[in-house]
Design a protein around this motif. Structure first.
Motif, short mmCIF file in Angstrom:
data_model
loop_
_atom_site.label_atom_id
_atom_site.label_comp_id
_atom_site.label_asym_id
_atom_site.label_seq_id
_atom_site.Cartn_x
_atom_site.Cartn_y
_atom_site.Cartn_z
N VAL A 192 -9.52 1.66 -9.61
CA VAL A 192 -8.20 2.26 -9.80
C VAL A 192 -7.40 2.18 -8.50
CG1 VAL A 192 -6.95 4.37 -10.37
CG2 VAL A 192 -9.05 3.78 -11.61
N ILE A 193 -8.03 2.63 -7.40
CA ILE A 193 -7.33 2.61 -6.11
C ILE A 193 -7.01 1.17 -5.69
CG2 ILE A 193 -7.56 3.13 -3.65
CD1 ILE A 193 -9.32 5.49 -4.41
N GLY A 194 -7.96 0.27 -5.88
CA GLY A 194 -7.71 -1.13 -5.52
C GLY A 194 -6.55 -1.73 -6.29
N GLY A 195 -6.45 -1.42 -7.59
CA GLY A 195 -5.34 -1.94 -8.39
C GLY A 195 -4.01 -1.36 -7.96
N VAL A 196 -3.97 -0.06 -7.66
CA VAL A 196 -2.72 0.59 -7.23
C VAL A 196 -2.26 0.03 -5.90
CG1 VAL A 196 -1.72 2.77 -6.46
CG2 VAL A 196 -3.14 2.71 -8.53
N PHE A 197 -3.17 -0.10 -4.93
CA PHE A 197 -2.80 -0.63 -3.62
C PHE A 197 -2.30 -2.07 -3.74
CE2 PHE A 197 -5.69 2.32 -0.89
CZ PHE A 197 -4.78 3.35 -1.11
N ALA A 198 -3.00 -2.89 -4.51
CA ALA A 198 -2.62 -4.30 -4.62
C ALA A 198 -1.28 -4.47 -5.32
CB ALA A 198 -3.70 -5.08 -5.36
N GLU A 199 -0.99 -3.59 -6.30
CA GLU A 199 0.23 -3.75 -7.09
C GLU A 199 1.44 -3.11 -6.43
OE1 GLU A 199 1.85 -2.79 -11.65
OE2 GLU A 199 -0.24 -2.41 -11.07
N HIS A 200 1.26 -1.95 -5.82
CA HIS A 200 2.42 -1.19 -5.33
C HIS A 200 2.55 -1.17 -3.82
CE1 HIS A 200 3.19 0.25 -9.40
NE2 HIS A 200 1.90 0.61 -9.50
N LEU A 201 1.48 -1.43 -3.07
CA LEU A 201 1.57 -1.44 -1.61
C LEU A 201 1.22 -2.85 -1.11
CD1 LEU A 201 -0.10 2.03 -0.90
CD2 LEU A 201 2.34 1.47 -0.85
N HIS A 202 0.04 -3.00 -0.55
CA HIS A 202 -0.44 -4.31 -0.10
C HIS A 202 -1.95 -4.29 -0.20
CE1 HIS A 202 -1.36 -7.69 2.67
NE2 HIS A 202 -0.21 -8.17 2.20
N TRP A 203 -2.55 -5.44 -0.55
CA TRP A 203 -4.00 -5.46 -0.76
C TRP A 203 -4.78 -5.05 0.49
CZ3 TRP A 203 -6.79 -8.51 2.46
CH2 TRP A 203 -6.15 -9.60 3.06
N SER A 204 -4.18 -5.25 1.68
CA SER A 204 -4.90 -4.89 2.91
C SER A 204 -5.15 -3.39 3.02
CB SER A 204 -4.13 -5.37 4.14
OG SER A 204 -2.86 -4.73 4.22
N MET A 205 -4.41 -2.57 2.25
CA MET A 205 -4.61 -1.12 2.30
C MET A 205 -5.99 -0.72 1.81
SD MET A 205 -2.18 0.52 3.68
CE MET A 205 -2.70 2.15 3.15
N ILE A 206 -6.63 -1.55 0.99
CA ILE A 206 -7.97 -1.20 0.51
C ILE A 206 -8.99 -1.22 1.66
CG2 ILE A 206 -7.49 -2.10 -1.79
CD1 ILE A 206 -9.06 -4.57 -1.16
N PHE A 207 -8.60 -1.88 2.76
CA PHE A 207 -9.46 -1.89 3.96
C PHE A 207 -8.97 -0.91 5.02
CE2 PHE A 207 -9.71 -6.25 2.17
CZ PHE A 207 -11.03 -6.20 1.75
N TRP A 208 -7.65 -0.75 5.16
CA TRP A 208 -7.13 0.19 6.15
C TRP A 208 -7.53 1.63 5.83
CZ3 TRP A 208 -6.12 -1.81 10.48
CH2 TRP A 208 -5.40 -2.99 10.64
N ILE A 209 -7.71 1.95 4.54
CA ILE A 209 -8.04 3.32 4.16
C ILE A 209 -9.40 3.75 4.71
CG2 ILE A 209 -9.19 2.74 1.98
CD1 ILE A 209 -7.91 5.19 0.74
#
Length: 527
Positions: A195-212
């Protein structure tokens, strides 16, 4: 270890124990209390309940990092592939992490017994954070894959070290309850990750899944490090058998590649796969040959023998393999037979993950109160095997399938606390990290084997190449639902057989007394 060293070790250990336990141990012959089978009975830990709570919360947050990163990347893969214009190598973003984390699990477990928990926890978290930063700033797909491998080295170290620290601060009898808490962390991470990965990739940037990962890791260290100095020290400095560690990791990587590529990239009987199988077997035999001759082997083979370890390792591996294999393949079943969408199929997996955590909680509470603590797992795995048979032979509506799947997961979940605590309780305190790392290692191998085996069963039953995990909906819908139902009967039958094997192993496993506080009334009732 010779007889003199055994007696010295016994004397040193019993001096640190409470008087009543030390008296009982002093009556035993020295041959009974050896490095490979001495019970994990610790002196009272000089920690307040608030300090233990802080340590547990920080460890749960640390483990959440590892759990989250095994699933959070999946839903962001299409976005990553589009940015780097490379779809063919996307699977390696996940595979690199799994290979690295599986290979290093026994390494970090053993090193924590040599250099201490604090050093290895800081090392694993540092590798994880460094890998996360490199993933976030990766300029190309090859760099992202390499960074994911580095991140996997840290993630693979987090698991055994966290479980070992718990064994240092909580008595064996109470430990099952805490293992249930960590099972809930895995459940939450597995559900929130996509869920978090999909939200970050769609609405922010995919790199946020690592910055978090950076603020989460910083918070975990800020909570944990001030308390680490108060945790009892059980590690023992000795020479590291690096050759044995390299041989073990190499054989694991090759075997994992066989399970990953077999039946997908290469045919199972292709020369490439057969050569890799031969290489994995040769490396494994070389490791065993070396371990038998080394003075201080990286993974002492006697540790894996006896009346507890082989049965607990097999039971835990079968349980985790069954639930992992079903989690990967069930979306295909839901989409083809019940015509669910991909998101609906994902939601239908929640009962499997959530209820297994309830089973773990029940087993943990039972271990804290009952003398015969393994009975709950014997009953649970037997119940899961019966539910698996029901899934095999019954044709059910969706609600009926979900209920039976939840019942299956409830019984399956009882396995994990019993197996973890029994393993840690069967070895000397200075080897808890080693056996915990070996446990995570074998569980990862069994999970990969189960996923590959269930996929092979479906391929054989359907007689054609099929998409895995619900991909390519057109191809899934083209398969007649009757054929898919028949194919999955074999998958459910395999899961039932795995749980029956787990039940038999738990029946055969020796039930050693657990140290720690217990309710006298509960013990009398259990008797």
């Amino acid at each position: 270890m010779n007889k003199f060293e055994r007696q010295s070790s016994q004397s040193a250990d019993t001096q640190a124990l409470p008087d009543d336990i030390a008296d009982e141990l002093s009556r035993l012959p020295s041959e009974v209390i050896s490095v490979s089978d001495s019970p994990s009975i610790a002196p009272p830990v000089p920690l307040t309940s608030d300090e233990v709570r802080t340590i547990v919360i920080s460890l749960m947050l640390t483990m959440f990092l590892a759990a989250l990163d095994q699933t959070i990347v999946a839903t962001a893969l299409p976005t990553i592939g589009r940015q780097f214009h490379d779809v063919s190598n996307l699977s390696w973003v996940i595979t690199a992490y799994l290979l690295a984390s599986t290979a290093v699990a026994p390494v970090f477990g053993t090193l924590s017994d040599i250099y201490g928990r604090r050093a290895m926890l800081i090392t694993s978290l540092s590798l994880f954070v460094a890998g996360s930063i490199l993933c976030a700033i990766a300029p190309s797909m090859p760099m992202l894959i390499l960074a994911r491998g580095l991140q996997g080295l840290g993630g693979g170290g987090i698991m055994p070290v966290v479980q070992t620290v718990i064994s240092d601060v909580v008595s064996p009898r109470e430990r099952g309850q805490y293992q249930a808490y960590f099972s809930s962390v895995w459940m939450v991470g597995g559900i929130l990750g996509p869920v978090i990965g999909g939200v970050f990739a769609e609405h922010l940037h995919w790199s946020m899944i690592f910055w978090i990962n950076l603020p989460l890791a910083a918070a975990a260290l800020a909570l944990l490090l001030p308390k680490m100095n108060k945790i009892p020290v059980f590690h023992r400095r000795r020479e590291v058998d690096w050759l044995g560690g390299v041989l073990l990791m190499a054989s694991a990587v090759v075997f994992m590649l066989v399970l990953t590529w077999g039946g997908t990239r290469y045919a199972w009987l292709s020369p490439t796969v057969l050569a890799m199988v031969g290489g994995a077997v040769a490396l494994a035999f070389t490791f065993v040959w070396h371990a038998r001759r080394a003075d201080e082997p990286f993974l002492p083979l006697p540790l894996l023998g006896g009346t507890v370890a082989p049965y607990a390792l097999t039971a835990g591996g079968c349980a985790l393999g069954a639930i992992t294999g079903l989690t990967v393949q069930l979306p295909l079943y839901y989409e083809s037979v019940y015509r669910l969408s991909a998101s609906e199929a994902g939601l239908a997996l929640i009962p499997l993950a959530a209820v297994s955590t309830c089973g773990a909680a029940i087993a943990g509470r039972t271990m804290a109160r009952a003398k015969h603590y393994k009975r709950v797992a014997v009953v649970g795995t037997s119940w899961a095997a019966l539910c698996g048979l029901g899934l095999t032979f019954l044709t059910l509506p969706l609600w009926g399938l979900l209920l039976l799947m939840a019942a299956f997961a409830l019984g399956l979940g009882t396995t994990f606390p019993v197996c973890v605590v029994s393993l840690q309780n069967s070895v000397a305190r200075a080897q808890v990290g080693t056996i915990t790392g070996a446990m995570n290692f074998f569980r990862s191998l069994m999970s990969s084997f189960a996923v590959a085996a269930f996929a092979a069963i479906l391929l054989i039953a359907l007689g054609a190449d099929i998409p895995l995990a619900g991909e390519h909906h057109g191809a899934v819908n083209a398969i007649p639902s009757a054929d898919m139902m028949l194919a999955f009967r074999y998958v459910f039958g395999a899961a039932a057989a795995m749980m029956a094997t787990a039940a038999l192993c738990l029946i055969a496993m020796e039930e050693r007394p657990l140290a720690g506080p217990a309710s006298a009334q509960a013990v009398e009732m259990a008797e």
